[in-house]
Scaffold this active site. Structure first.
Site, PDB file in Angstrom:
ATOM      1  N   SER A   1       2.144 -20.717  -6.218  1.00 14.81           N
ATOM      2  CA  SER A   1       0.774 -20.947  -6.689  1.00 14.81           C
ATOM      3  C   SER A   1       0.204 -22.278  -6.229  1.00 14.81           C
ATOM      4  CB  SER A   1       0.729 -20.879  -8.222  1.00 14.81           C
ATOM      5  OG  SER A   1       1.027 -19.570  -8.676  1.00 14.81           O
TER       6      SER A   1
ATOM      7  N   ALA B   1      -7.975 -11.112   1.930  1.00 13.07           N
ATOM      8  CA  ALA B   1      -6.961 -10.126   1.551  1.00 13.07           C
ATOM      9  C   ALA B   1      -7.095  -9.720   0.087  1.00 13.07           C
ATOM     10  CB  ALA B   1      -5.570 -10.687   1.819  1.00 13.07           C
TER      11      ALA B   1
ATOM     12  N   PRO C   1       9.921 -20.861  -0.993  1.00 16.01           N
ATOM     13  CA  PRO C   1      10.783 -20.638  -2.152  1.00 16.01           C
ATOM     14  C   PRO C   1      10.392 -21.461  -3.374  1.00 16.01           C
ATOM     15  CG  PRO C   1      12.113 -20.770  -0.169  1.00 16.01           C
ATOM     16  CD  PRO C   1      10.712 -21.115   0.237  1.00 16.01           C
TER      17      PRO C   1
ATOM     18  N   GLY D   1       2.941 -16.387   6.938  1.00 16.44           N
ATOM     19  CA  GLY D   1       3.898 -17.256   6.268  1.00 16.44           C
ATOM     20  C   GLY D   1       3.240 -18.436   5.578  1.00 16.44           C
TER      21      GLY D   1
ATOM     22  N   GLY E   1       4.982  11.173 -21.103  1.00 22.03           N
ATOM     23  CA  GLY E   1       6.195  11.092 -21.880  1.00 22.03           C
ATOM     24  C   GLY E   1       7.380  10.709 -21.013  1.00 22.03           C
TER      25      GLY E   1
ATOM     26  N   LEU F   1      -6.557 -15.682   2.396  1.00 22.67           N
ATOM     27  CA  LEU F   1      -6.143 -15.053   1.144  1.00 22.67           C
ATOM     28  C   LEU F   1      -7.322 -14.430   0.413  1.00 22.67           C
ATOM     29  CD1 LEU F   1      -3.538 -17.637  -0.181  1.00 22.67           C
ATOM     30  CD2 LEU F   1      -3.074 -15.302   0.587  1.00 22.67           C
TER      31      LEU F   1
ATOM     32  N   GLU G   1      -0.790 -13.218  -4.021  1.00 19.96           N
ATOM     33  CA  GLU G   1      -2.142 -13.639  -3.659  1.00 19.96           C
ATOM     34  C   GLU G   1      -2.946 -14.107  -4.877  1.00 19.96           C
ATOM     35  OE1 GLU G   1      -4.090 -11.091  -0.821  1.00 19.96           O
ATOM     36  OE2 GLU G   1      -2.164 -10.453  -0.003  1.00 19.96           O
TER      37      GLU G   1
ATOM     38  N   THR H   1      -1.731 -15.394  -9.055  1.00 16.81           N
ATOM     39  CA  THR H   1      -1.327 -14.825 -10.334  1.00 16.81           C
ATOM     40  C   THR H   1      -2.532 -14.714 -11.257  1.00 16.81           C
ATOM     41  OG1 THR H   1      -0.872 -16.976 -11.330  1.00 16.81           O
ATOM     42  CG2 THR H   1       0.936 -15.919 -10.103  1.00 16.81           C
TER      43      THR H   1
END
Length: 396
Positions: A150, A254, A146, A142, A351, A251, A375, A377
């Protein structure tokens, strides 16, 4: 004059001979994960994706534990102690099945387990890691909130001391494994700085409502974490780190798995495009016999195997203790961006069939839109590299 050596045959599946870089143990681990994914994920994943759920997640976690895929690059406490390259190979094979499955493994091993292994007390390690390595306990991580993605340094989740306990309040968002986790590694602001907490999810005040209506990572459990006066004892805090460097270190570990995993999704789409091009006929012959289609396949192959080589290089550096976070950003930025382009090009080869769940292409393409964002942008990794190249900080 000696005769010229006999060259090995060209392998369309490995055009650069990258497998020559792998030893027998590397290949055995890769083949074990590939076989598991082929048997357990591929026959079911289109249905899971269409339904927007991962109904067998607890059993899948235990199976992944049995093959040593959870926390596999960690040592001790029931973990496999695999090399960084071996872990990367596993991530590639898992994401070739589906990004949601690789995310399950990445969050479990490279975020939740890694945080406890790197920063936890011996008691915390003994309490959680063996059960997490076995897949008996699922973990989540965690950090994202919200209003703070970044910019994690601005997180609002707060932990205050109350006698010998800590009381946590706040919300986390876009948390993989959240609603099925037995332990949540939660990062919170305290009077002494940002701290990590190993929070048992059965504590009063803790809830993890699942996030629905996703059009990406649909075969994955994604949740919000709500902490409403969640009380934990003093031994829940991770004692080994204070400050943002703790979660950022997790991070980076990961993200390294994503460098490999994205190439798995790209490989799946590339293979689908090659097979389709050899069997789909238009104007009297397979479309793979037309120059424009061959140009697409050639460009896809070049970017795919360049990305795998980059992942190998970073893995060797990690195994040597020489991998820098900026280099991980380099790999994540390049490989996810190129993987998305490979998926999009594969869609054009197929296609209209490219949008059908009968084929893996659109599923991988939509999944990678999430992988591109989480993780770090594109913009964040560009700025990490920009700062490293110039010495100038452009984040603020």
């Amino acid at each position: 004059m000696s005769a010229s050596p006999t060259l090995p045959p060209f392998d369309p599946a490995d055009p650069l001979g990258i497998d020559d870089l792998l030893d027998a143990e590397d290949l055995a681990i890769r083949d074990t994960v590939r076989t598991w994914a082929a048997q357990r994920v591929l026959p079911n994943v289109a249905e899971w994706y269409e339904r927007g759920e991962l109904p067998e997640i607890r059993e899948l976690a235990r199976e992944l534990g049995r093959i040593g895929a959870l926390g596999m690059s960690l040592s001790g406490y029931g973990c496999a102690g695999a090399s960084a390259v071996q872990y990367g190979l596993a991530c590639l094979e898992l994401e070739a099945a589906d990004s949601g499955i690789r995310s399950l493994v990445s969050v479990q091993g490279s975020l939740a387990m890694y945080a406890i292994h790197r920063f936890g007390s011996e008691e915390q390690k003994q309490q959680w890691l063996p059960r997490m390595a076995a897949g008996d306990v699922i973990g989540c991580f965690g950090l994202t909130e919200p209003d703070h993605g970044s910019d994690p340094g601005s997180l609002r989740t707060y932990a205050k001391r109350d006698g010998s306990d800590w009381v946590l309040n706040g919300r986390k968002m876009w948390i993989t494994n959240g609603s099925v986790a037995g332990v949540a590694v939660v990062w919170a602001r305290t009077d002494e700085g940002i701290r990590g907490f190993a929070v048992p999810t059965d504590r009063p005040g803790f809830s993890a409502p699942e996030i629905r209506h996703k059009w990406s990572l649909r075969a994955s459990v994604t949740s919000e974490l709500v902490l409403d006066d969640v009380r934990v004892p003093s031994d829940a805090v991770l004692p080994g780190v204070v400050g943002l460097k703790g979660p950022l270190n997790c991070l980076s570990h990961a993200r390294y798995g994503i460098v490999w995993g994205a190439m798995g999704a790209a490989r799946s789409c590339f293979e689908a495009a090659v097979e389709y091009a050899k069997t789909r006929e238009q104007f009297g012959k397979p479309i793979g016999g037309f120059q424009l289609t061959q140009a697409k396949l050639a460009d896809m192959a070049v970017e795919l195997h360049k990305g795998i080589l980059l992942a190998h290089h970073l893995g060797r550096r990690m195994d040597a203790g020489r991998l820098r976070p900026e280099q991980v950003s380099f790999g994540k930025l390049n490989n996810v961006r190129e993987a998305i382009e490979i998926c999009r090009t594969a869609r054009t080869v197929l296609g209209a069939n490219g949008i059908s769940l009968e084929y893996p292409v659109m599923r991988h393409a939509t999944n990678l839109e999430s992988v591109l964002t989480y993780e770090g942008t594109v913009e964040m990794h560009q700025l990490v590299l920009g700062k490293a190249l110039t010495g100038l900080d452009a984040f603020r």
